[in-house]
Design a protein around this motif. Structure first.
Motif, PDB file in Angstrom:
ATOM      1  N   UNK A   1       0.810  -1.079  -0.258  1.00 40.64           N
ATOM      2  CA  UNK A   1      -0.047   0.007  -0.071  1.00 40.64           C
ATOM      3  C   UNK A   1       0.906   1.259  -0.059  1.00 40.64           C
ATOM      4  N   UNK A   2       0.529   2.114  -0.851  1.00 34.83           N
ATOM      5  CA  UNK A   2       1.076   3.530  -1.001  1.00 34.83           C
ATOM      6  C   UNK A   2       0.442   4.555  -0.163  1.00 34.83           C
ATOM      7  N   UNK A   3       1.312   5.298   0.872  1.00 35.78           N
ATOM      8  CA  UNK A   3       0.733   6.427   1.225  1.00 35.78           C
ATOM      9  C   UNK A   3       0.724   7.453   0.526  1.00 35.78           C
ATOM     10  N   UNK A   4      -0.246   8.044   0.100  1.00 33.22           N
ATOM     11  CA  UNK A   4      -0.325   9.031  -0.924  1.00 33.22           C
ATOM     12  C   UNK A   4      -0.175  10.554  -0.543  1.00 33.22           C
ATOM     13  N   UNK A   5      -1.065  10.743   0.729  1.00 32.33           N
ATOM     14  CA  UNK A   5      -0.742  12.140   1.304  1.00 32.33           C
ATOM     15  C   UNK A   5      -1.172  12.031   2.669  1.00 32.33           C
ATOM     16  N   UNK A   6      -0.718  13.161   3.470  1.00 28.82           N
ATOM     17  CA  UNK A   6      -1.162  13.229   4.564  1.00 28.82           C
ATOM     18  C   UNK A   6      -2.097  14.387   4.822  1.00 28.82           C
ATOM     19  N   UNK A  44      -4.041  20.598  11.677  1.00 31.11           N
ATOM     20  CA  UNK A  44      -3.485  19.295  12.349  1.00 31.11           C
ATOM     21  C   UNK A  44      -3.780  18.072  11.212  1.00 31.11           C
ATOM     22  N   UNK A  45      -3.169  16.861  11.517  1.00 29.27           N
ATOM     23  CA  UNK A  45      -3.420  15.754  10.687  1.00 29.27           C
ATOM     24  C   UNK A  45      -4.890  15.249  11.337  1.00 29.27           C
ATOM     25  N   UNK A  46      -5.413  14.918  10.219  1.00 32.67           N
ATOM     26  CA  UNK A  46      -6.994  14.656  10.320  1.00 32.67           C
ATOM     27  C   UNK A  46      -7.203  13.227   9.363  1.00 32.67           C
ATOM     28  N   UNK A  47      -6.226  12.970   8.593  1.00 32.01           N
ATOM     29  CA  UNK A  47      -6.365  11.527   7.965  1.00 32.01           C
ATOM     30  C   UNK A  47      -5.181  11.483   6.990  1.00 32.01           C
ATOM     31  N   UNK A  48      -5.232  10.135   6.287  1.00 36.70           N
ATOM     32  CA  UNK A  48      -4.255  10.189   5.264  1.00 36.70           C
ATOM     33  C   UNK A  48      -4.928   9.321   4.114  1.00 36.70           C
ATOM     34  N   UNK A  49      -4.500   9.323   2.859  1.00 36.55           N
ATOM     35  CA  UNK A  49      -4.976   8.990   1.634  1.00 36.55           C
ATOM     36  C   UNK A  49      -4.052   7.759   1.124  1.00 36.55           C
ATOM     37  N   UNK A  50      -4.523   6.471   1.037  1.00 33.84           N
ATOM     38  CA  UNK A  50      -3.769   5.485   0.720  1.00 33.84           C
ATOM     39  C   UNK A  50      -4.199   4.849  -0.528  1.00 33.84           C
ATOM     40  N   UNK A  51      -3.199   4.084  -1.088  1.00 36.43           N
ATOM     41  CA  UNK A  51      -3.844   3.349  -2.407  1.00 36.43           C
ATOM     42  C   UNK A  51      -3.070   1.859  -2.461  1.00 36.43           C
ATOM     43  N   UNK A  52      -3.921   1.043  -2.861  1.00 35.96           N
ATOM     44  CA  UNK A  52      -3.681  -0.433  -2.902  1.00 35.96           C
ATOM     45  C   UNK A  52      -2.689  -0.707  -4.072  1.00 35.96           C
ATOM     46  N   UNK A  53      -1.626  -1.137  -4.056  1.00 39.46           N
ATOM     47  CA  UNK A  53      -0.793  -1.318  -5.243  1.00 39.46           C
ATOM     48  C   UNK A  53      -1.461  -2.416  -6.183  1.00 39.46           C
ATOM     49  N   UNK A  54      -2.196  -3.324  -5.707  1.00 39.10           N
ATOM     50  CA  UNK A  54      -2.811  -4.204  -6.703  1.00 39.10           C
ATOM     51  C   UNK A  54      -4.182  -3.982  -7.176  1.00 39.10           C
TER      52      UNK A  54
END
Length: 556
Positions: A450-455, A460-470
């Motif tokens: 999984x790639x972490x795309x953005x914070x 302040x930090x509220x979440x992250x955006x991730x992308x499944x590589x497969x």
């Protein structure tokens, strides 16, 4: 120094110009600036006059606007110049024998003193423009506001103004966002001297509009900082002259030069100076990673401090011993000459010499390089679970990474946080025993491949955006903290060929900090020390200093 045959001055406001002898650099540092201003203020007061404005012309000399009050200007100038020469411990005269003075404004018809001063300033501004005199700074006895300067209307103009402000304050422009007090002073300066919106100021400083608004609403720091008028600093803190940076002298042969201004380097300096050795410090960023740590709760004797506050305590302690320190400049080369003297080349244009070295340049946390990481650093993004984990007790957090440090961070955080989510682009590379412990924890979720795309977040930090590589599916995960645990890079590239390093670039030392090169010791995160902690680095600095003391004594 000054002319001896002058009579008492007529009542009025005078422009005094004093220039230095050829080849004499009058003001070498902000400490010299502050000492000179103290000398002037005290001398003017003793002579019954008033300092209205001043201009320090660096290598050339200085200009004063003062109300002579019918006093002896010649005697006043002699007192100022002799006192400052004593401060500099000058063996030869610094200033030319003669100074220039002329009357700017004289009382007529009972005109208010405020009008007289403004009239004098207006005249000097014309002369300053014609003669190339640097702009004046209003003095403590000024009785009318200084003329309003042109306000920057574009981001480019404002940035240029900010760079000039930083230069005048003795601050490297690129370091402005890194030190909270300096950054906040810069924000207030931009607000007062430009027409930029809060959003535009925020884009220059790497902060959100709401953060800029909060900073402007908060009262300015009561402690003297860079970026404020030197005269104001001297008035606010009588001890400032004793704690400001001491200049480092290229002509001096030091017993030891310390590269690094973090806890290891500063503590090493403390121990060596107390042993009676001459020491100089190179600190491109005082405090190192400590300075940018949000809160420190695990340093003995301090229940809770910001990293900036702890750094200030470290620096104040070392400054009280008058240790010369070069800040904001970087070392460009370190070498040993044929006589065995170490040469440290600095981008301030000078080369410094010593019998020994302590390398304490620390390490840098590896970054993800994603949007939001830098902007939210210290506001939810952190690189040390041991340091900052307790701040997120009971909250949902994310750990980025898949090695031993990342899994160990997740194990520690699982004990105090509500949930822990691990995100890693491939498979876990940690030791099997650690992975087994991780898999047994009910409040830990692992996203592999999984790639972490953005914070994501505003203040302040509220979440992250991730992308499944497969599957290439993208989703957002709410969280209050992101712990980046993808390793460290030791800041040791400069010492390649000087001392032995391991495959990771860490400097190899014995149990006392001695490197492969005689007379060169190393301490802190730049070495093979496993645990990157403030108190461990400080202790290592002390140990290296004590071992170096023994080496210097033996060397004789």
């Amino acid at each position: 120094m000054a002319r001896q045959n002058r009579k008492k001055a007529e009542d009025g406001i005078y422009h005094i110009r004093q220039r230095s002898k050829k080849g004499c650099w009058v003001f070498r540092s902000v400490m010299d600036d502050a000492a000179f201003l103290r000398i002037v203020c005290e001398a003017v007061q003793r002579n019954g006059g008033a300092l209205l404005a001043y201009s320090l012309a660096g290598p050339k000399g200085y200009d004063l606007i003062l109300d002579a009050n019918g006093g002896d200007i010649s005697g006043l100038m002699k007192e100022i110049n002799i006192s400052y020469s004593h401060h500099r411990k000058a063996k030869e005269p610094i200033f030319k024998d003669r100074f220039v003075s002329h009357l700017l404004a004289q009382p007529r018809g009972g005109a208010p003193q405020e009008d007289l001063f403004c009239q004098a300033l207006d005249r000097w501004m014309v002369e300053a423009h014609e003669e190339g005199t640097p702009e004046f700074t209003t003095g403590p006895d000024a009785r009318c506001p200084a003329p309003r300067k042109k306000r920057g209307r574009t981001k480019q103009e404002a940035q240029s103004m900010l760079f000039e402000w930083a230069k005048g304050a003795g601050v490297a422009p690129l370091t402005i966002p890194l030190e909270k007090a300096v950054r906040n002073a810069a924000i207030r300066y931009l607000k007062a001297h430009s027409t930029l919106t809060l959003k535009e100021i925020g884009s220059l400083m790497g902060l959100s509009e709401s953060s800029i608004s909060k900073i402007l609403k908060a009262p300015p720091s009561k402690h003297p900082t860079k970026g404020t008028n030197l005269m104001t600093q001297v008035e606010q803190s009588p001890t400032l002259l004793q704690t400001m940076d001491q200049p480092m002298d290229p002509a001096t042969h030091y017993d030891c030069l310390i590269l690094g201004g973090g806890p290891a380097g500063l503590n090493a300096a403390l121990y060596l100076v107390r042993k009676g050795w001459t020491v100089g410090i190179f600190a491109s960023a005082v405090g190192g990673q400590v300075a940018s740590t949000s809160t420190v709760e695990n340093y003995l004797g301090t229940r809770e401090l910001t990293g900036a506050d702890l750094t200030a305590r470290f620096e104040d302690h070392v400054a009280s011993l008058n240790v010369p320190m070069i800040k904001y400049y970087s070392v460009t080369q370190v070498q040993k000459d044929e006589k065995g003297t170490f040469e440290v080349h600095c981008d301030d244009g000078n080369t410094y010499h010593s019998t020994s070295l302590i390398l304490a340049t620390g390490s840098s946390s590896r970054k993800l390089g994603v949007p939001g990481e830098q902007e939210l650093y210290g506001r939810g993004v952190t690189y040390c679970a041991i340091c900052d984990g307790p701040l997120y007790r009971g909250q949902d957090v994310v750990v980025a990474g898949g090695g031993n440090s990342a899994v160990e961070a997740a194990l520690d955080l699982s004990k105090i946080c509500n949930t822990v989510t691990m995100v890693h682009r491939s498979v876990l590379r940690a030791d099997r025993i650690l992975i087994d412990q991780l898999e047994r924890l009910p409040n830990v979720t692992v996203h592999l491949g999984t790639d972490l795309l953005s914070v994501d977040g505003e203040d302040g930090v509220e979440g992250i955006t991730i992308r499944d590589r497969q599957s290439q599916s993208v989703q957002s995960l709410p969280t209050r903290g992101v712990f980046v645990e993808i390793g460290y890079t030791p800041n040791s590239q400069l010492f390649e060929g000087l001392v032995a390093r391991n495959a990771q670039g860490e400097i190899l030392t014995d149990e006392n900090g001695q490197t492969s090169e005689p007379g060169v010791f190393a301490a802190g995160d730049v070495t093979t020390e496993r645990y990157k902690q403030i108190i461990i680095a400080a202790g290592a600095g002390a140990k290296a200093a004590l071992a170096l003391n023994d080496w210097l004594v033996t060397k004789g």
